[in-house]
Design a protein around this motif. Structure first.
Motif, PDB file in Angstrom:
ATOM      1  N   GLY A  63      -1.293  13.186  12.569  1.00  0.00           N
ATOM      2  CA  GLY A  63      -1.166  12.266  11.441  1.00  0.00           C
ATOM      3  C   GLY A  63      -2.179  11.149  11.429  1.00  0.00           C
ATOM      4  O   GLY A  63      -2.065  10.220  10.622  1.00  0.00           O
ATOM      5  N   ILE A  64      -3.190  11.240  12.304  1.00  0.00           N
ATOM      6  CA  ILE A  64      -4.153  10.144  12.468  1.00  0.00           C
ATOM      7  C   ILE A  64      -5.449  10.501  11.758  1.00  0.00           C
ATOM      8  O   ILE A  64      -6.093  11.500  12.077  1.00  0.00           O
ATOM      9  N   ALA A  65      -5.832   9.682  10.791  1.00  0.00           N
ATOM     10  CA  ALA A  65      -7.031   9.923   9.990  1.00  0.00           C
ATOM     11  C   ALA A  65      -8.193   9.099  10.523  1.00  0.00           C
ATOM     12  O   ALA A  65      -8.140   7.865  10.514  1.00  0.00           O
ATOM     13  N   LEU A 103       1.675   8.855   8.568  1.00  0.00           N
ATOM     14  CA  LEU A 103       0.228   8.667   8.437  1.00  0.00           C
ATOM     15  C   LEU A 103      -0.232   7.438   9.207  1.00  0.00           C
ATOM     16  O   LEU A 103       0.335   6.348   9.070  1.00  0.00           O
ATOM     17  N   VAL A 104      -1.253   7.632  10.026  1.00  0.00           N
ATOM     18  CA  VAL A 104      -1.949   6.525  10.693  1.00  0.00           C
ATOM     19  C   VAL A 104      -3.358   6.513  10.115  1.00  0.00           C
ATOM     20  O   VAL A 104      -4.193   7.349  10.482  1.00  0.00           O
ATOM     21  N   PHE A 157       0.850  -1.198   0.000  1.00  0.00           N
ATOM     22  CA  PHE A 157       0.000   0.000   0.000  1.00  0.00           C
ATOM     23  C   PHE A 157       0.885   1.248   0.000  1.00  0.00           C
ATOM     24  O   PHE A 157       1.276   1.734   1.066  1.00  0.00           O
ATOM     25  N   PRO A 158       1.204   1.779  -1.171  1.00  0.00           N
ATOM     26  CA  PRO A 158       2.169   2.886  -1.230  1.00  0.00           C
ATOM     27  C   PRO A 158       1.733   4.133  -0.474  1.00  0.00           C
ATOM     28  O   PRO A 158       2.580   4.850   0.065  1.00  0.00           O
ATOM     29  N   LEU A 159       0.431   4.412  -0.410  1.00  0.00           N
ATOM     30  CA  LEU A 159      -0.007   5.638   0.241  1.00  0.00           C
ATOM     31  C   LEU A 159       0.296   5.635   1.734  1.00  0.00           C
ATOM     32  O   LEU A 159       0.452   6.689   2.347  1.00  0.00           O
ATOM     33  N   LEU A 160       0.403   4.455   2.325  1.00  0.00           N
ATOM     34  CA  LEU A 160       0.665   4.383   3.761  1.00  0.00           C
ATOM     35  C   LEU A 160       2.072   4.855   4.119  1.00  0.00           C
ATOM     36  O   LEU A 160       2.383   5.015   5.306  1.00  0.00           O
ATOM     37  N   GLU A 161       2.897   5.108   3.117  1.00  0.00           N
ATOM     38  CA  GLU A 161       4.261   5.582   3.372  1.00  0.00           C
ATOM     39  C   GLU A 161       4.334   7.095   3.539  1.00  0.00           C
ATOM     40  O   GLU A 161       5.372   7.619   3.937  1.00  0.00           O
ATOM     41  N   ARG A 162       3.256   7.811   3.238  1.00  0.00           N
ATOM     42  CA  ARG A 162       3.332   9.265   3.264  1.00  0.00           C
ATOM     43  C   ARG A 162       3.225   9.815   4.684  1.00  0.00           C
ATOM     44  O   ARG A 162       2.863   9.100   5.626  1.00  0.00           O
ATOM     45  N   GLU A 163       3.553  11.085   4.816  1.00  0.00           N
ATOM     46  CA  GLU A 163       3.426  11.788   6.089  1.00  0.00           C
ATOM     47  C   GLU A 163       2.308  12.811   5.996  1.00  0.00           C
ATOM     48  O   GLU A 163       1.974  13.299   4.906  1.00  0.00           O
ATOM     49  N   VAL A 164       1.720  13.153   7.144  1.00  0.00           N
ATOM     50  CA  VAL A 164       0.698  14.191   7.253  1.00  0.00           C
ATOM     51  C   VAL A 164       1.120  15.121   8.380  1.00  0.00           C
ATOM     52  O   VAL A 164       1.353  14.678   9.502  1.00  0.00           O
ATOM     53  N   HIS A 165       1.225  16.406   8.073  1.00  0.00           N
ATOM     54  CA  HIS A 165       1.677  17.394   9.063  1.00  0.00           C
ATOM     55  C   HIS A 165       3.011  16.988   9.680  1.00  0.00           C
ATOM     56  O   HIS A 165       3.244  17.186  10.885  1.00  0.00           O
TER      57      HIS A 165
END
Length: 424
Positions: A370-372, A26-27, A14-22
């Protein structure tokens, strides 16, 4: 059960799970709203456009033949995933479209479409449609509208304080004039898994059809839809690792054959004259016009991916994470779980309220870490109202979730009230 090595390989898909948020890893705890996509699904959709893009069921050229083969192969893959035959699976744009297809087809039957074969679907004054207090709006509003258009009455099975269905009232709610019983398999708010056997038995005892919303169960549990005894079921691709814009309607073959179509036009016709038309057999009878070909191919790839993992292992993995999440969240002061607080007959959908803080504010504080999570009424206002709230925040687990995700959420949630100066 997925081993640590297997889970690591899954997350790497799952490539998107490698990104960061703020600036934080990413969680992603919003799988109940939409799932992330493994590369095999992304690649399947891209490969179709790069190498085989053509109109299906039209033309004799090589690309058209290859596209049709992939399209129908995906149907067979998704059907197999839920225990159905390919001819029992209709492509739709999503579960909402599938439920509306059923409701409008029954209205058409009421108006005489489909002839004698469709008469069992016709409704009128005195007939009853039964839903439940747990339903997503997509499995409530179409039936409300059908009742209003046909003169039928709408009744419902109530929810308990724990967010499960109160099946003690089943004999009183599902009665001799009940024609349809529409029920969720797993609530998108409380996570409760419905005990279907008594509902199916009672519905069939009075001659009613059972329509199942399986959106929150197909991606997370090993299912055999024919084995459950339901007559129709819907589920969405985007909730089970597949692209947006595609879903499926399962129906028992003899029922699909008798059900009149809703949309008409190209691809679903057999013979057309200037005065009359005959229709192809199902599933094509319900697939007028241009179909979501690439999306369906991605759906097939998602079903194959989950099937190769083994749904028993997927369910066991998510069950363990649900136990961990529930065990942690119930210990937090000023936090209330909406629904069962033990991971028994439950999927990994955990809605909650934080005392004194609006769910949207809860979501924003968690997002800063980083928690969605999902916030709002989750398209299920009646069950929120039943449980005494207007809306909630919701953490939902998926196949690529891990203990780090759960622990990060449990560590961040206690910071919400202090952020607003409300104490711990």
């Amino acid at each position: 059960m997925l081993s640590a090595a297997e889970l690591a390989r899954v997350r790497a898909d799952f490539p998107l799970l490698e990104r960061e948020v703020h600036g934080k890893p990413l969680v992603y705890l919003d799988w109940g709203a939409t799932s992330q996509k493994p590369e095999i699904v992304i690649d399947a959709e891209q490969d179709y456009y790069l190498t085989r893009n053509a109109a299906v069921h039209r033309g004799a050229h090589t690309l058209a033949g290859e596209a049709t083969e992939l399209f129908e192969g995906a149907r067979a893959e998704v059907a197999r995933f839920v225990g159905a035959a390919p001819g029992e699976l209709v492509w739709t744009s999503g579960a909402t479209a599938g439920l509306n297809l059923l409701a409008y087809a029954m209205q058409n039957a009421t108006l005489g479409s489909g002839g004698e074969a469709a008469r069992p679907f016709a409704l009128g004054p005195g007939d009853e449609i039964v839903v439940t207090e747990l339903e997503h709006h997509a499995n409530l509003v179409p039936w409300q509208q059908l009742a209003a258009r046909t003169g039928a009455s709408l009744r419902w099975i109530p929810a308990t304080d724990s967010g499960r269905l109160d099946l003690s009232v089943l004999p009183e709610v599902v009665r001799e004039r009940t024609r349809v019983v529409a029920v969720t398999h797993a609530s998108n708010v409380t996570g409760a898994v419905t005990d279907l056997a008594p509902i199916v038995a009672r519905a069939h005892e009075v001659g009613a059809l059972v329509v199942l919303d399986a959106c929150q169960s197909v991606p997370h549990l090993a299912l055999d839809l024919p084995g459950l005894g339901v007559d129709f079921a819907v589920f969405s691709g985007h909730k089970m690792l597949a692209p947006h814009g595609v879903g499926a309607l399962y129906g028992r073959r003899e029922l699909l054959e008798a059900l009149p179509p809703v949309q008409t036009g190209g691809s679903m016709v057999e013979v057309v004259t200037m005065t009359e038309t005959t229709f192809l057999p199902p599933p094509q009878k319900f697939e007028a016009g241009t179909q979501p070909v690439a999306e369906a191919i991605g759906f097939g790839a998602a079903a194959q991916y989950l099937g190769d993992l083994g749904m028993a292992g997927v369910a066991a993995h998510e069950h363990e994470l649900t136990e961990r999440l529930l065990a942690g969240i119930v210990q937090l002061p000023h936090v209330r779980v909406l629904g069962p607080t033990e991971a028994v007959d439950r999927v990994g959908v955990v809605s909650f309220e934080v005392d004194g803080v609006h769910p949207h504010d809860v979501g924003q504080v968690l997002d800063a870490e980083g928690i969605a999570v999902r916030v709002g009424h989750h398209c299920a206002q009646p069950i929120h109202r039943r449980l005494g709230v207007a809306s909630s925040a919701r953490a939902s687990l998926g196949i690529a979730s891990n203990t780090d995700d759960v622990d990060a959420f449990l560590a961040a949630l206690p910071t919400v009230r202090p952020f607003f100066g409300l104490g711990e």
